[in-house]
Structure formats: structure tokens, C-alpha cells
Design an enzyme around this catalytic site. Structure first.
Site, PDB file in Angstrom:
ATOM      1  N   LEU A 149      43.167  85.287  76.190  1.00  0.00           N
ATOM      2  CA  LEU A 149      44.530  85.401  75.663  1.00  0.00           C
ATOM      3  C   LEU A 149      44.815  84.005  75.096  1.00  0.00           C
ATOM      4  O   LEU A 149      45.017  83.056  75.852  1.00  0.00           O
ATOM      5  CB  LEU A 149      45.528  85.794  76.762  1.00  0.00           C
ATOM      6  N   PRO A 150      44.770  83.867  73.761  1.00  0.00           N
ATOM      7  CA  PRO A 150      44.620  82.560  73.108  1.00  0.00           C
ATOM      8  C   PRO A 150      45.877  81.675  73.061  1.00  0.00           C
ATOM      9  O   PRO A 150      46.457  81.445  72.000  1.00  0.00           O
ATOM     10  CB  PRO A 150      44.158  82.947  71.703  1.00  0.00           C
ATOM     11  N   CYS A 151      46.249  81.109  74.200  1.00  0.00           N
ATOM     12  CA  CYS A 151      47.404  80.216  74.236  1.00  0.00           C
ATOM     13  C   CYS A 151      47.127  78.903  73.505  1.00  0.00           C
ATOM     14  O   CYS A 151      48.072  78.178  73.165  1.00  0.00           O
ATOM     15  CB  CYS A 151      47.871  79.973  75.671  1.00  0.00           C
ATOM     16  N   HIS A 152      45.858  78.614  73.218  1.00  0.00           N
ATOM     17  CA  HIS A 152      45.544  77.408  72.452  1.00  0.00           C
ATOM     18  C   HIS A 152      46.061  77.498  71.015  1.00  0.00           C
ATOM     19  O   HIS A 152      46.148  76.486  70.334  1.00  0.00           O
ATOM     20  CB  HIS A 152      44.024  77.130  72.457  1.00  0.00           C
ATOM     21  N   ARG A 153      46.449  78.680  70.574  1.00  0.00           N
ATOM     22  CA  ARG A 153      46.959  78.867  69.215  1.00  0.00           C
ATOM     23  C   ARG A 153      48.460  78.609  69.098  1.00  0.00           C
ATOM     24  O   ARG A 153      49.030  78.815  68.037  1.00  0.00           O
ATOM     25  CB  ARG A 153      46.640  80.284  68.727  1.00  0.00           C
TER      26      ARG A 153
END
Length: 168
Positions: free
Chosen positions: A134-138
Site C-alpha cells: 500500500l504505497p504510502c511512499h507516494r
């Protein structure tokens, strides 16, 4: 991705994998992936780890390897994670951010229909148990700076650079 929102299953298994951003520890139950932990962690081993949990770990490893090779843009994994209703809404909104793109915490707050809750969104992202998947780095600050990241800003920068170099 299917998620389990009830209490997590006790019989878990774990696996340490080596990636371009360092070692990751994957944790899964028979229901799905529970955690992606930055670094190698020796976790207590459940003697009853099911074949299903092992299958979830192997699938997560394969999909992460495909992601780091630039061949996977979205993950297709069962998840066994739980948080508050707000946290879960924030986590699943992350799937709406396209590979190689970023949005601000304020934009993510609008996605979850809480436009003034950008600080709470940042806090929920910080508790995301399955970072990268779940790409929270984005998610970045409104002024374009990186903001925070559970794995550290150097890893966040590397993930964003990886996606920008492979998005073609």
C-alpha cells in the site's frame, strides 16, 4: 486486494528477503500479508504456520521482486491488516495513487473525504503495516518535500526514483 479487518490471526509466519532498498521482513497469516517491516527481524516462529501463510509469504516475495524489477505496478495480495476505520480508509486510498506519481497529504485527505485531516492522514500513513504494497511512499508534503516515511527518507526517495525510472 482483500483485507481482513478483524483481529489478526495468531498463527503467523515470516520471511526475510533482500531487496534493492535493503532487507525486508514479511509477516503473513493464513488470511494474508500482515506486515512489511524494513530491516531483518527475527520473529518468534509459530510452530503451526500453515501452508496458506507460507503461500502468502511466497506470493508477496514474488510480487515485491517484480515491483523492484519494474515489472509490477500494482500488488494483488490478500491482506490481513486492521486499524481504525479512518486508518483503513487512508491505507486503501493509497491504491488510487498511480505508479510513479505522487500526491500530497492534503490531496489524500480529500480522497478519504476528510479535507482538513491532512495531519491525521500523515499519522495513519505512518502506521501503514504493509508499506510498499500500500504505497504510502507516494504521498509527499504540499510544498513538494518528501515529508516522513517509516523506512526513512532515503528509502522513500529510492522507491520514488525506482518508479520514475521504470514507469515508461
Amino acid at each position: 486486494m482483500k483485507a481482513r479487518t478483524k483481529q489478526q490471526t495468531a498463527m503467523t509466519g515470516s520471511k526475510i528477503i533482500t531487496t534493492p532498498i535493503g532487507k525486508l521482513t514479511l509477516v503473513a497469516s493464513s488470511k494474508g500479508l500482515q506486515q512489511v517491516i524494513f530491516g531483518a527481524r527475527k520473529l518468534p516462529i509459530s510452530p503451526d504456520v500453515s501452508a496458506k501463510a507460507k503461500s502468502h509469504l511466497n506470493l508477496a516475495e514474488r510480487q515485491l521482486r517484480e515491483y523492484f524489477a519494474g515489472k509490477r505496478k500494482k500488488f494483488s495480495l490478500n491482506l490481513d491488516i486492521s486499524g481504525t476505520e479512518f486508518q483503513e480508509s487512508v491505507w486503501y486510498a493509497l491504491n488510487k495513487i498511480s505508479y510513479g506519481k505522487t500526491i500530497s497529504y492534503a490531496q489524500q485527505a480529500k480522497l478519504v473525504r476528510k479535507p482538513k485531516a491532512f495531519r491525521a492522514v500523515g499519522s495513519a500513513n505512518g502506521k501503514n503495516p504493509v508499506a510498499i504494497v500500500l504505497p504510502c511512499h507516494r504521498v509527499v508534503a504540499s510544498n513538494g518535500t518528501l515529508g516522513g516515511y517509516g523506512g526513512g527518507l532515503a528509502i522513500k526517495r529510492k522507491l520514488l526514483e525506482l518508479e520514475n525510472s521504470k514507469k515508461g
